[in-house]
Design a protein around this motif. Structure first.
Motif, short mmCIF file in Angstrom:
data_model
loop_
_atom_site.label_atom_id
_atom_site.label_comp_id
_atom_site.label_asym_id
_atom_site.label_seq_id
_atom_site.Cartn_x
_atom_site.Cartn_y
_atom_site.Cartn_z
N ASN A 195 77.30 -6.56 -64.30
CA ASN A 195 78.47 -6.38 -65.17
C ASN A 195 78.93 -4.95 -64.96
O ASN A 195 78.24 -4.00 -65.35
N ILE A 196 80.07 -4.77 -64.34
CA ILE A 196 80.53 -3.45 -63.91
C ILE A 196 80.59 -2.44 -65.05
O ILE A 196 80.12 -1.31 -64.92
N LEU A 197 81.13 -2.85 -66.18
CA LEU A 197 81.32 -1.91 -67.28
C LEU A 197 80.01 -1.46 -67.92
O LEU A 197 79.98 -0.48 -68.67
N LYS A 198 78.91 -2.14 -67.57
CA LYS A 198 77.60 -1.78 -68.12
C LYS A 198 76.64 -1.25 -67.05
O LYS A 198 75.45 -1.08 -67.32
N SER A 199 77.17 -0.98 -65.86
CA SER A 199 76.27 -0.67 -64.74
C SER A 199 76.70 0.56 -63.94
O SER A 199 76.42 0.65 -62.74
N TRP A 200 77.34 1.52 -64.58
CA TRP A 200 77.86 2.66 -63.85
C TRP A 200 76.77 3.48 -63.18
O TRP A 200 76.96 4.01 -62.08
N SER A 201 75.60 3.60 -63.81
CA SER A 201 74.53 4.40 -63.21
C SER A 201 74.05 3.77 -61.91
O SER A 201 73.75 4.46 -60.93
N ARG A 202 74.00 2.42 -61.86
CA ARG A 202 73.58 1.73 -60.64
C ARG A 202 74.64 1.86 -59.55
O ARG A 202 74.32 2.02 -58.36
N ILE A 203 75.91 1.77 -59.95
CA ILE A 203 77.00 1.89 -58.98
C ILE A 203 77.08 3.31 -58.43
O ILE A 203 77.30 3.53 -57.24
#
Length: 301
Positions: A195-203
């Motif tokens: 889920n992009i909006l909840k995964s900024w650290s991974r991205i």
């Protein structure tokens, strides 16, 4: 009805195996047929009714399209009633193969006529061509990647790495298939089911990126609404990009115009400058370009 036939036949001149929209009513350019689209997909003629219509009109349309089917040597005729809950597809003529493919600019993509969305948004062709022509030696982040068509184009165009992010695992599986169909090296490609909006650290872990493609749904219940969530992505762009990075910002929401995107960049991503809006395909006419697909290019100052 004769005018409709004339438009379709003109668009079928010099027909090839590549996908082509041969009638597009969704842009309200043809007022009486705004419920209708017709696509040529190699040997498949694919009709979509977006609204329920009067029975006599439906009969007339299907007679006309059956004539087109016979005249141009199609082997399968499919009708989708999009207005039904599951957008049911009905094979009216011929026999549908178990596996089906669409060709665009010589690249193959897997499509599925058992789904409401067949797995490919053909109106994005010019956007994909832009990525194909500008990805050489670039690291690309493909947000809301769906079945990864942008990634296929980026790798084909010489990208050094592509990161695909989409919360739909099934779509990413098709994305892998699409790369293999084109004999592309997936060692350079990552498929992240987040889920992009909840995964900024991974991205951010794979940053910085030279190109970012942002092609979200206008609304997806429980996960994304362009009207309020688009700005959340813009706020992250500075930490994800390098000097001279390019953003392809796409949106297909009739209620949100180009100024909606420009204003969000002005407010939340001031370091990015608007460069151009990529023209839409001629065979997707609209009576209001502000309500049609918006593919906009921004570059970091």
């Amino acid at each position: 009805m004769e005018k409709l036939k004339e438009i379709i036949e003109k668009n079928l001149e010099n027909k090839t195996n590549e996908f082509k929209r041969v009638f597009h009513g969704r842009g309200n350019f043809y007022e009486k047929f705004n419920f209708l689209t017709v696509d040529s997909i190699d040997k498949i003629l694919f009709i979509v009714f977006f609204e329920e219509i009067q029975k006599n009109l439906e009969v007339q349309l299907l007679i006309l399209l059956d004539e087109i089917y016979e005249k141009y040597g199609f082997e399968v005729l499919i009708l989708q009633r999009r207005y039904l809950n599951n957008g049911e597809n009905e094979v009216l003529k011929g026999e549908l193969k178990q596996e089906n493919y669409l060709v665009e600019n010589g690249l193959k993509y897997s499509i599925n006529f058992y789904n409401k969305n067949i797995g490919f948004f053909a109106d994005m062709k010019n956007g994909r061509e832009y990525i194909l022509n500008n990805s050489k030696d670039k690291k690309v982040l493909n947000l809301f990647s769906y079945t990864c068509a942008f990634s296929v184009c980026a790798i084909k165009g010489g990208a050094k790495e592509v990161i695909n992010v989409d919360m739909a695992k099934n779509a990413l599986t098709i994305g892998r298939i699409n790369h293999h169909l084109n004999d592309l090296d997936t060692k350079k490609v990552k498929f992240l089911p987040y889920n992009i909006l909840k995964s900024w650290s991974r991205i951010k872990k794979y940053a910085p990126y030279d190109i970012i493609v942002i092609d979200p749904p206008s609304f997806q219940k429980g996960s994304f609404a362009a009207s309020k969530d688009y700005e959340k992505i813009r706020k992250r762009l500075e930490e994800l990009t390098t000097k001279d990075s390019i953003i392809l910002s796409a949106l297909n929401a009739p209620e949100l115009d180009t100024n909606f995107i420009k204003n969000i960049f002005t407010e939340f991503a001031k370091e990015f400058e608007f460069i151009q809006r990529i023209p839409n395909l001629e065979n997707y006419p609209s009576n209001n370009e502000e309500k049609s697909l918006k593919n906009m290019i921004f570059k970091r100052r």
